[in-house]
Design an enzyme around this catalytic site. Structure first.
Site, PDB file in Angstrom:
ATOM      1  N   HIS A  34       0.845  -1.209   0.000  1.00 26.83           N
ATOM      2  CA  HIS A  34       0.000   0.000   0.000  1.00 26.83           C
ATOM      3  C   HIS A  34       0.876   1.253   0.000  1.00 26.83           C
ATOM      4  O   HIS A  34       0.594   2.220  -0.717  1.00 26.83           O
ATOM      5  CB  HIS A  34      -0.881   0.041   1.252  1.00 26.83           C
ATOM      6  CG  HIS A  34      -1.841  -1.100   1.384  1.00 26.83           C
ATOM      7  ND1 HIS A  34      -1.710  -2.080   2.338  1.00 26.83           N
ATOM      8  CD2 HIS A  34      -2.957  -1.407   0.689  1.00 26.83           C
ATOM      9  CE1 HIS A  34      -2.710  -2.940   2.230  1.00 26.83           C
ATOM     10  NE2 HIS A  34      -3.475  -2.557   1.232  1.00 26.83           N
ATOM     11  N   GLY A 144      -2.636  -1.825  -7.384  1.00 28.55           N
ATOM     12  CA  GLY A 144      -1.508  -2.754  -7.473  1.00 28.55           C
ATOM     13  C   GLY A 144      -1.751  -3.861  -8.482  1.00 28.55           C
ATOM     14  O   GLY A 144      -2.870  -4.358  -8.629  1.00 28.55           O
TER      15      GLY A 144
HETATM   16  P1  AMP Z   1      -6.384  -3.930  -0.487  1.00 30.66           P
HETATM   17  O1  AMP Z   1      -6.220  -3.141   0.786  1.00 30.66           O
HETATM   18  O2  AMP Z   1      -5.938  -5.345  -0.382  1.00 30.66           O
HETATM   19  O3  AMP Z   1      -7.764  -3.766  -1.070  1.00 30.66           O
HETATM   20  O4  AMP Z   1      -5.383  -3.271  -1.533  1.00 30.66           O
HETATM   21  C1  AMP Z   1      -5.437  -1.917  -1.858  1.00 30.66           C
HETATM   22  C2  AMP Z   1      -4.555  -1.654  -3.051  1.00 30.66           C
HETATM   23  O5  AMP Z   1      -3.217  -2.013  -2.729  1.00 30.66           O
HETATM   24  C3  AMP Z   1      -4.949  -2.492  -4.275  1.00 30.66           C
HETATM   25  O6  AMP Z   1      -4.803  -1.704  -5.440  1.00 30.66           O
HETATM   26  C4  AMP Z   1      -3.946  -3.605  -4.236  1.00 30.66           C
HETATM   27  O7  AMP Z   1      -3.685  -4.195  -5.497  1.00 30.66           O
HETATM   28  C5  AMP Z   1      -2.718  -2.889  -3.722  1.00 30.66           C
HETATM   29  N1  AMP Z   1      -1.773  -3.857  -3.139  1.00 30.66           N
HETATM   30  C6  AMP Z   1      -2.026  -4.807  -2.209  1.00 30.66           C
HETATM   31  N2  AMP Z   1      -0.914  -5.538  -1.978  1.00 30.66           N
HETATM   32  C7  AMP Z   1       0.050  -5.047  -2.787  1.00 30.66           C
HETATM   33  C8  AMP Z   1       1.416  -5.391  -3.025  1.00 30.66           C
HETATM   34  N3  AMP Z   1       2.018  -6.395  -2.388  1.00 30.66           N
HETATM   35  N4  AMP Z   1       2.108  -4.670  -3.935  1.00 30.66           N
HETATM   36  C9  AMP Z   1       1.511  -3.648  -4.609  1.00 30.66           C
HETATM   37  N5  AMP Z   1       0.230  -3.284  -4.435  1.00 30.66           N
HETATM   38  C10 AMP Z   1      -0.490  -3.967  -3.541  1.00 30.66           C
END
Ligand code: AMP
Length: 274
Positions: A34, A144
């Site tokens: 994030h 991501g």
């Molecule tokens: P989430 O909180 O899981 O809904 O993720 C929020 C954003 O962070 C989304 O766009 C995810 O794809 C991105 N994200 C989560 N994990 C990673 C990671 N390891 N590397 C890059 N982006 C990430």
């Protein structure tokens, strides 16, 4: 940093931002993945908005909505230190009324891979991302590649609905071990974390094969299967083009290799763009 919980407060805070806005929607339990999106937004925009919302409509019955990690205090500190301007943490009632209208994920791309076993997940995801993008009305929104199918569906939604925002794909951030960072990694104990490495190792193997000019998707998947022996179950291994169509042969520059597998009670996903 301004922390807002209500839509009216959010709109008021937003109306004071005169300049380009970068937006990062999240479900919280923030980690370096994030943070990489947040940093990129801060670099590229005059203002940065982060939202934290564990969106109930994208969890299916029996999934981990109740147990999904919630770490508001730590997340707030992370955003503040990073230099975020507005942190938006709405309650469910702020985002949803009763008898909501829903936006449907596309019939093919929305119901393959993660959408096959999690039928309806992407409808809920698109519904909340549409709401959040309309509220934040950012210049750029950061997502991501960790969630490649999500990223592609959001790009499609923005194109199809003529939404005025630039979707910014961001690289996957990994632990030094290779494990793709995820809020759900908090569910894993050390032994499970070790076994979860099979996902990134299988993708490394696939990449090595492509680098040695092995382009046959079936053969690459067979080799990945061997590496994934230690996980509790494999949900899918897929080799697709960037539109998520299965392909028989890798085309460098237009291929994604994706894997989803269970370790204990935790469903993990990972992928690599080739
Ligand atoms: P989430 O909180 O899981 O809904 O993720 C929020 C954003 O962070 C989304 O766009 C995810 O794809 C991105 N994200 C989560 N994990 C990673 C990671 N390891 N590397 C890059 N982006 C990430």
């Amino acid at each position: 940093m301004l922390i807002v919980k209500r839509i009216d407060e959010f709109n008021e805070a937003k109306s004071k931002l005169k300049g380009t806005i970068g937006f990062i929607p999240t479900m919280g339990a923030l980690h370096d993945g994030h943070l990489s999106l947040i940093r990129k937004s801060i670099e590229e925009n005059e203002f940065t908005i982060v939202s934290i919302f564990v969106n109930p409509t994208q969890f299916l019955q029996g999934e981990d909505l109740k147990s999904y990690p919630r770490r508001e205090e730590a997340d707030t500190r992370i955003c503040d230190l990073a230099g975020v301007d507005i942190l938006f943490i709405p309650a469910v009632k702020q985002m949803y009324g009763d008898d909501e209208l829903s936006i449907g994920a596309p019939a093919r791309r929305g119901y393959i891979l993660d959408g096959a076993k999690r039928a309806g997940h992407f409808d809920g995801m698109l519904q909340i991302v549409m709401k959040l993008l309309n509220l934040a009305n950012p210049t750029k929104a950061y997502f991501g590649k960790k969630d490649t199918q999500q990223l592609l569906l959001i790009s499609q939604m923005v194109d199809s609905y003529f939404m005025d925002v630039e979707i910014m794909p961001c690289e996957i951030i990994r632990e030094p071990s290779g494990l793709a960072m995820s809020s759900r990694n908090l569910y894993l104990n050390q032994e499970q974390k070790d076994r979860a490495l099979a996902l990134s190792k299988s993708l490394q193997k696939a990449t090595q094969m492509v680098l040695s000019h092995e382009m046959d998707a079936k053969y690459i998947i067979e080799e990945m299967n061997k590496i994934l022996i230690g996980v509790d179950s494999i949900e899918y291994i897929a080799i697709t083009d960037r539109g998520l169509k299965q392909i028989e042969s890798v085309v460098v520059g237009n291929t994604v290799i994706l894997v989803a597998a269970w370790v204990g009670q935790t469903r993990l996903i990972d992928n690599i763009w080739i």
